[in-house]
Design a protein around this motif. Structure first.
Motif, short mmCIF file in Angstrom:
data_model
loop_
_atom_site.label_atom_id
_atom_site.label_comp_id
_atom_site.label_asym_id
_atom_site.label_seq_id
_atom_site.Cartn_x
_atom_site.Cartn_y
_atom_site.Cartn_z
N SER A 66 1.37 -2.70 21.89
CA SER A 66 0.03 -2.97 22.42
C SER A 66 0.14 -3.45 23.86
O SER A 66 1.24 -3.72 24.37
CB SER A 66 -0.69 -4.01 21.57
N ARG B 259 -4.09 1.40 23.41
CA ARG B 259 -3.18 0.38 22.90
C ARG B 259 -3.56 -1.03 23.34
O ARG B 259 -2.85 -1.99 23.05
CB ARG B 259 -1.75 0.68 23.36
N THR C 268 -5.22 -4.60 23.23
CA THR C 268 -5.69 -5.47 22.17
C THR C 268 -7.20 -5.68 22.34
O THR C 268 -7.79 -5.29 23.36
CB THR C 268 -4.98 -6.83 22.21
N ASP D 159 -11.03 6.15 19.87
CA ASP D 159 -9.93 5.20 19.94
C ASP D 159 -10.22 4.07 20.92
O ASP D 159 -9.52 3.05 20.91
CB ASP D 159 -8.63 5.91 20.35
N ARG E 32 8.44 4.33 15.80
CA ARG E 32 7.23 4.86 15.20
C ARG E 32 6.90 6.26 15.73
O ARG E 32 6.52 7.15 14.98
CB ARG E 32 6.05 3.93 15.49
N ARG F 21 -1.34 9.90 4.83
CA ARG F 21 -1.40 8.50 4.38
C ARG F 21 -0.20 7.72 4.89
O ARG F 21 -0.33 6.54 5.26
CB ARG F 21 -1.45 8.43 2.85
N GLU G 215 -0.86 6.71 8.40
CA GLU G 215 -1.79 5.59 8.46
C GLU G 215 -1.09 4.27 8.09
O GLU G 215 -1.36 3.23 8.71
CB GLU G 215 -2.96 5.84 7.49
N ARG G 216 -0.22 4.32 7.11
CA ARG G 216 0.49 3.10 6.70
C ARG G 216 1.42 2.61 7.80
O ARG G 216 1.53 1.41 8.04
CB ARG G 216 1.26 3.37 5.41
N ALA H 3 1.01 3.07 10.96
CA ALA H 3 0.15 2.51 12.01
C ALA H 3 -0.35 1.12 11.64
O ALA H 3 -0.66 0.31 12.51
CB ALA H 3 -1.03 3.44 12.27
N ALA H 4 -0.40 0.85 10.33
CA ALA H 4 -0.85 -0.46 9.84
C ALA H 4 0.31 -1.43 9.62
O ALA H 4 0.16 -2.45 8.95
CB ALA H 4 -1.64 -0.29 8.55
N ASN H 5 1.49 -1.09 10.15
CA ASN H 5 2.67 -1.97 10.10
C ASN H 5 3.29 -2.11 8.71
O ASN H 5 3.97 -3.09 8.42
CB ASN H 5 2.35 -3.37 10.64
N VAL H 6 3.08 -1.12 7.84
CA VAL H 6 3.79 -1.11 6.57
C VAL H 6 5.28 -0.85 6.85
O VAL H 6 5.63 -0.11 7.78
CB VAL H 6 3.22 -0.02 5.64
#
Length: 390
Positions: free
Chosen positions: A94, A126, A128, A157, A308, A366, A369-370, A372-375
């Motif tokens: 970010s 990116r 915040t 975005d 990533r 999916r 997406e995960r 991107a969500a820091n999984v």
């Protein structure tokens, strides 16, 4: 020749930008700088050339011949050394509010060469939430000669308040034929290899260039596309996930190791490491401990971003593969992105259903997406490979 010649397959957007650059030049000549649109948002899919288009427009604004492409000013814009161009590309996950405020201060200065001060902000999505709020204020009340060029994959975005204050330039995915022509004419790539790279990259110009010119990139692609036919059981799924994540980690490490060392060495020198004099070295190094910690955090964030991005490229390769399988199953008369894997595609098309192909594509999306969500990458990719097995 023009700076807009590099916009492959973007004739409509280029025409708009050429007209805008001409209007801007006339506004300056007539003393009407305030009439210029001071915020632009460049959007388009990966590889469409968002930053290329924004940089070309910056050159057109700063060049006395509206982007001739061969003068010193155009060259300075191209390499990023023009004094009136502030070029920003977030390296980490970010872009913080502190960095944004520093950027706004730099952007507030008067132009050095007399026309415009241009801020080219790549990957502006990116920022915040706090950074976006700071950026909004700068876009709402810009100095009369400052122009903001923001780049983002899609308008959504960016926060609505910023998006509504920008003039939108939408880029499209170039055709495979256009990309192949660029590779053949500008990079001297053999026609057959150029066609393969353009088709496999699905219009992503930089991806196509890497596929055409770098054998290691082609090898990694082959490794990814061999995954669908290897997922015969749970063990194979776990192993495939481990390979994907490990490859991404190795690429991130290779891309950042030398740069990290250089940045750390320069920072330590700046704070006096190695200096002579009683008490001098110790005091200055201690004073730089905070700066060194901040640098390490930025380096970790950059490595995570590269990891990533590498994983995402692999996932998009898999999406394209299963999309080709689906096209064969439905009898769609389209050119396959992975024609070189036709045997594997035909085999999967025969032994599974179109519904199953759609479920596999959904599983890959999916996973994106995960991530991107820091999984945790290993967990997310394992869940995906398990969903891809027969």
């Amino acid at each position: 020749m023009s700076v807009f010649d590099d916009l492959v397959g973007q004739e409509r957007a280029a025409a708009v930008l050429v007209q805008a650059a001409s209007a801007a030049a006339e506004a300056v000549a007539g003393g009407r700088g305030a009439g210029m649109t001071h915020a632009w948002l460049f959007t388009g899919p990966p590889g469409s050339g968002r930053s290329t288009a924004a940089r070309a427009f910056a050159a057109a604004l700063l060049c006395p011949d509206r982007g001739c492409g061969h003068c010193d000013l155009c060259h300075q814009v191209a390499i990023g050394s023009h004094p009136d161009l502030e070029s920003v590309r977030p390296q980490g996950l970010s872009y913080s509010v502190k960095q944004t405020r520093e950027l706004i201060l730099r952007a507030a200065g008067a132009p050095t060469l007399g026309r415009w001060r241009v801020v080219l902000f790549e990957d502006a999505d990116r920022t915040t939430e706090a950074a976006a709020n700071a950026l909004l204020k700068a876009i709402e009340e810009p100095p009369p000669r400052t122009v903001w060029l923001l780049c983002s994959p899609a308008p959504d975005d960016m926060v609505t308040t910023i998006r509504s204050r920008c003039r939108l330039i939408t880029l499209v995915t170039p055709s495979a034929a256009a990309v192949a022509n660029v590779l053949a004419t500008r990079d001297s790539v053999p026609p057959a290899l150029a066609e393969f790279a353009a088709r496999a990259a699905q219009g992503d110009i930089e991806r196509a260039r890497r596929l055409a010119l770098d054998e290691e990139t082609r090898r990694r692609r082959e490794a990814v596309l061999s995954i669908p036919v290897s997922l015969s059981g749970v063990g194979e799924c776990i192993s495939a996930a481990e390979r994907l994540v490990k490859t991404a980690e190795e690429e991130a490490a290779a891309a950042t190791a030398e740069l990290n060392e250089t940045e750390t060495t320069e920072l330590r020198k700046a704070y006096g490491e190695g200096s002579s004099g009683k008490g001098l070295n110790k005091g200055l190094v201690r004073g730089g401990a905070g700066a060194l910690k901040e640098l390490e955090d930025r380096q970790k964030s950059r490595a995570t971003r590269i990891k990533r991005d590498t994983l995402d490229v692999a996932l998009l390769e898999l999406v394209a593969f299963y999309r080709d399988v689906l096209a064969v199953q439905l009898g769609a008369g389209v050119v396959l992105a992975n024609e070189d894997r036709r045997a594997d595609i035909d085999d999967l098309a025969r032994t599974t259903t179109a519904e199953r192909s759609l479920r596999r594509i959904d599983a890959i999306m999916r996973c994106r997406e995960r991530l991107a969500a820091n999984v945790n990458p290993q967990i997310a990719v394992e869940a995906m490979t398990l969903a891809l097995r027969p």
